[in-house]
Design a protein around this motif. Structure first.
Motif, short mmCIF file in Angstrom:
data_model
loop_
_atom_site.label_atom_id
_atom_site.label_comp_id
_atom_site.label_asym_id
_atom_site.label_seq_id
_atom_site.Cartn_x
_atom_site.Cartn_y
_atom_site.Cartn_z
N GLU A 40 21.85 -6.46 -45.16
CA GLU A 40 21.03 -5.25 -45.19
C GLU A 40 19.61 -5.54 -44.77
OE1 GLU A 40 21.41 -3.76 -49.09
OE2 GLU A 40 23.45 -2.96 -48.81
N LEU A 41 19.09 -6.70 -45.19
CA LEU A 41 17.74 -7.09 -44.79
C LEU A 41 17.67 -7.28 -43.28
CD1 LEU A 41 14.85 -7.89 -45.52
CD2 LEU A 41 15.68 -10.22 -45.90
N GLU A 42 18.69 -7.91 -42.73
CA GLU A 42 18.74 -8.13 -41.28
C GLU A 42 18.80 -6.80 -40.53
OE1 GLU A 42 21.55 -10.39 -37.95
OE2 GLU A 42 21.94 -10.62 -40.10
N VAL A 43 19.57 -5.85 -41.05
CA VAL A 43 19.68 -4.53 -40.40
C VAL A 43 18.34 -3.82 -40.43
CG1 VAL A 43 20.73 -2.24 -40.60
CG2 VAL A 43 22.14 -4.29 -40.84
N ARG A 44 17.64 -3.89 -41.59
CA ARG A 44 16.33 -3.25 -41.68
C ARG A 44 15.34 -3.86 -40.70
NH1 ARG A 44 17.44 -3.13 -47.32
NH2 ARG A 44 16.23 -5.05 -47.64
N GLU A 45 15.36 -5.18 -40.60
CA GLU A 45 14.46 -5.83 -39.65
C GLU A 45 14.80 -5.43 -38.22
OE1 GLU A 45 14.93 -9.94 -40.48
OE2 GLU A 45 13.60 -9.93 -42.24
N GLY A 46 16.10 -5.34 -37.91
CA GLY A 46 16.50 -4.91 -36.58
C GLY A 46 16.07 -3.49 -36.28
N ARG A 47 16.16 -2.61 -37.29
CA ARG A 47 15.72 -1.23 -37.09
C ARG A 47 14.23 -1.16 -36.84
NH1 ARG A 47 17.37 2.96 -35.01
NH2 ARG A 47 19.39 2.55 -36.00
N VAL A 48 13.45 -1.98 -37.54
CA VAL A 48 12.00 -2.01 -37.32
C VAL A 48 11.70 -2.46 -35.89
CG1 VAL A 48 9.85 -3.13 -37.99
CG2 VAL A 48 11.45 -2.36 -39.76
N ARG A 49 12.38 -3.52 -35.43
CA ARG A 49 12.17 -3.97 -34.06
C ARG A 49 12.57 -2.90 -33.06
NH1 ARG A 49 14.64 -8.67 -36.11
NH2 ARG A 49 16.58 -8.11 -35.04
N GLU A 51 12.63 0.40 -33.44
CA GLU A 51 11.66 1.49 -33.43
C GLU A 51 10.38 1.08 -32.71
OE1 GLU A 51 11.15 2.54 -37.48
OE2 GLU A 51 13.08 3.60 -37.65
N GLU A 52 9.99 -0.17 -32.86
CA GLU A 52 8.79 -0.65 -32.17
C GLU A 52 9.01 -0.66 -30.66
OE1 GLU A 52 4.91 -2.19 -31.73
OE2 GLU A 52 5.94 -1.18 -33.38
N ILE A 53 10.18 -1.10 -30.22
CA ILE A 53 10.49 -1.11 -28.79
C ILE A 53 10.50 0.29 -28.23
CG2 ILE A 53 12.30 -1.63 -27.09
CD1 ILE A 53 13.08 -4.02 -28.83
N PHE A 54 11.11 1.24 -28.95
CA PHE A 54 11.18 2.62 -28.47
C PHE A 54 9.80 3.25 -28.43
CE2 PHE A 54 11.65 7.17 -29.23
CZ PHE A 54 12.46 7.52 -28.16
N ARG A 55 8.97 2.95 -29.44
CA ARG A 55 7.65 3.58 -29.49
C ARG A 55 6.72 3.06 -28.40
NH1 ARG A 55 2.95 2.15 -31.72
NH2 ARG A 55 3.89 0.28 -32.63
N THR A 56 6.76 1.76 -28.15
CA THR A 56 5.83 1.16 -27.18
C THR A 56 6.42 1.02 -25.78
OG1 THR A 56 6.55 -1.09 -27.75
CG2 THR A 56 4.74 -0.13 -29.04
N ALA A 57 7.76 1.12 -25.66
CA ALA A 57 8.43 0.89 -24.37
C ALA A 57 8.05 -0.48 -23.81
CB ALA A 57 8.09 1.99 -23.38
N GLY A 67 15.95 3.22 -19.54
CA GLY A 67 17.26 2.58 -19.60
C GLY A 67 17.18 1.20 -20.22
N GLN A 68 16.13 0.45 -19.90
CA GLN A 68 15.94 -0.88 -20.48
C GLN A 68 15.59 -0.78 -21.96
OE1 GLN A 68 12.88 -1.70 -17.59
NE2 GLN A 68 14.12 -3.29 -16.64
N VAL A 69 14.86 0.29 -22.33
CA VAL A 69 14.54 0.50 -23.74
C VAL A 69 15.84 0.68 -24.53
CG1 VAL A 69 13.52 2.13 -25.38
CG2 VAL A 69 12.24 1.44 -23.34
N LEU A 70 16.76 1.47 -24.01
CA LEU A 70 18.02 1.69 -24.71
C LEU A 70 18.78 0.39 -24.91
CD1 LEU A 70 19.23 4.98 -22.97
CD2 LEU A 70 18.22 4.73 -25.23
N ARG A 71 18.77 -0.47 -23.89
CA ARG A 71 19.49 -1.74 -24.04
C ARG A 71 18.83 -2.64 -25.07
NH1 ARG A 71 21.56 -6.08 -19.48
NH2 ARG A 71 22.27 -7.65 -20.96
N ARG A 72 17.48 -2.75 -25.02
CA ARG A 72 16.79 -3.60 -25.99
C ARG A 72 16.96 -3.08 -27.41
NH1 ARG A 72 16.51 -8.46 -23.80
NH2 ARG A 72 15.07 -8.62 -22.03
N VAL A 73 16.97 -1.76 -27.57
CA VAL A 73 17.19 -1.19 -28.90
C VAL A 73 18.60 -1.53 -29.38
CG1 VAL A 73 17.50 0.99 -30.13
CG2 VAL A 73 15.51 0.67 -28.67
N ARG A 74 19.58 -1.38 -28.50
CA ARG A 74 20.96 -1.70 -28.87
C ARG A 74 21.09 -3.16 -29.29
NH1 ARG A 74 24.69 -4.24 -26.05
NH2 ARG A 74 23.64 -3.97 -24.05
N GLU A 75 20.48 -4.07 -28.53
CA GLU A 75 20.56 -5.48 -28.85
C GLU A 75 19.86 -5.80 -30.18
OE1 GLU A 75 20.82 -7.28 -24.31
OE2 GLU A 75 18.91 -7.25 -25.37
#
Length: 323
Positions: A40-49, A51-57, A67-75
């Motif tokens: 769960e901690l790992e999932v939360r950290e991934g979600r924070v990363r 959201e940061e990628i989506f916000r800043t592109a 399109g690259q934002v979507l891939r980095r968010v997925r990863e």
């Protein structure tokens, strides 16, 4: 008499070996967490990363397109395309094309629906994803002219966009010039007047064929249609580029294009379709097994009119009149 044994006092600064890790870290006050809590901690950290990628592109200092934002968010969330394809029922190659912004293979009208579904799966604001993505591609329905972006792993820092803008403007000007030239040539093409065929008349009496005339049906009135002789893909565009049909037609399915309007036809296999006027076959759209691009509909009209014209009737004098 019993003796009471008291434990030896532990000197200040000393810790039990059981509470000291090999690297010297004091673990006496550390409560171990369960694997589930660690996940769960790992999932939360991934979600924070994510959201940061989506916000800043951005990712590691590099600017990203949507399109690259979507891939980095997925990863960052630890998702695999194969699993997403199974759950969303979107083909994996379509998802990969969306991430690479290479959406030529996606039929018009489906891109927006795919983006909404993908954004919802990743937990991103759906409408914002669609707006940013389609703005970078150039439109919701038509994105075939959008240049593909570099694939992840080969991303380079963005350079100035002026050369691309100049090249795009030059290409657009060339396309417009070619279209104007083609329209001028089509409008200036000589039209064959429809005239009544001459009828031979005897000098001694009225011809038996005096009232017989050959008429050619105006090409504009011909019910010219495109018929699929077997299943195949067909695209019909208007003179301004509007797509009126772009899909796979079933065997026997027909389409009536607008005549004398500059419409064009494209097919992956010209032999899959025929030009027809009623039951009369004018010809195939193209050679068997060959692709057809932007074939003029109006150019088929003279051939169709010729096939439908009745045979010429001409009467000749059997005898010459005598004075």
């Amino acid at each position: 008499m019993a003796h009471i044994m008291t434990p030896e006092p532990v000197e200040d600064g000393q810790k039990s070996e059981a509470t000291v890790a090999e690297n010297g870290t004091d673990r006496s006050n550390v409560t171990p967490i369960s694997p589930r809590a660690a996940r769960e901690l790992e999932v939360r950290e991934g979600r924070v990363r994510a959201e940061e990628i989506f916000r800043t592109a951005e990712y590691e200092g590099e600017a990203l397109r949507m399109g690259q934002v979507l891939r980095r968010v997925r990863e960052s969330l630890g998702f695999q395309l194969t699993d997403i394809a199974k759950e969303t029922r979107i083909r994996e190659n379509f998802l990969m094309g969306i991430e690479r912004m290479e959406v030529q293979s996606i039929a018009p009208g489906y891109l927006k629906a795919y983006l909404l579904t993908y954004a919802r799966y990743l937990g991103l604001p759906e409408q914002e994803v669609v707006q940013r993505y389609t703005r970078e591609c150039g439109g919701v329905d038509e994105v075939k002219t959008a240049a593909p972006v570099p694939k992840i792993g080969q991303i380079q820092k963005q350079r100035t966009k002026w050369p691309l803008i100049v090249a795009g403007a030059a290409m657009l000007a060339a396309v417009i010039a070619a279209g104007v030239t083609a329209m001028v040539m089509m409008n200036n093409a000589p039209e064959e007047p429809l005239s009544e065929a001459p009828v031979a008349v005897s000098g001694a009496r009225d011809s038996l064929f005096d009232n017989v005339r050959t008429e050619t049906r105006p090409a504009v009135d011909l019910p010219l249609e495109i018929v699929a002789v077997r299943q195949g893909w067909l695209e019909v565009r208007g003179a301004d580029g509007t797509i009126f049909l772009s899909r796979t037609l079933a065997e026997g399915e027909t389409f009536f294009p607008r005549l004398n309007a500059g419409w064009t036809v494209s097919a992956r296999n010209g032999g899959d379709f025929q030009w027809r006027v009623g039951d009369v076959v004018v010809g195939t759209v193209g050679p068997e097994g060959a692709q057809v691009f932007s074939l003029s509909v109006d150019e088929q009209l003279p051939r169709a009119a010729e096939l439908l014209a009745p045979p010429e009737v001409a009467a000749t004098e059997s005898t010459k009149a005598t004075p």
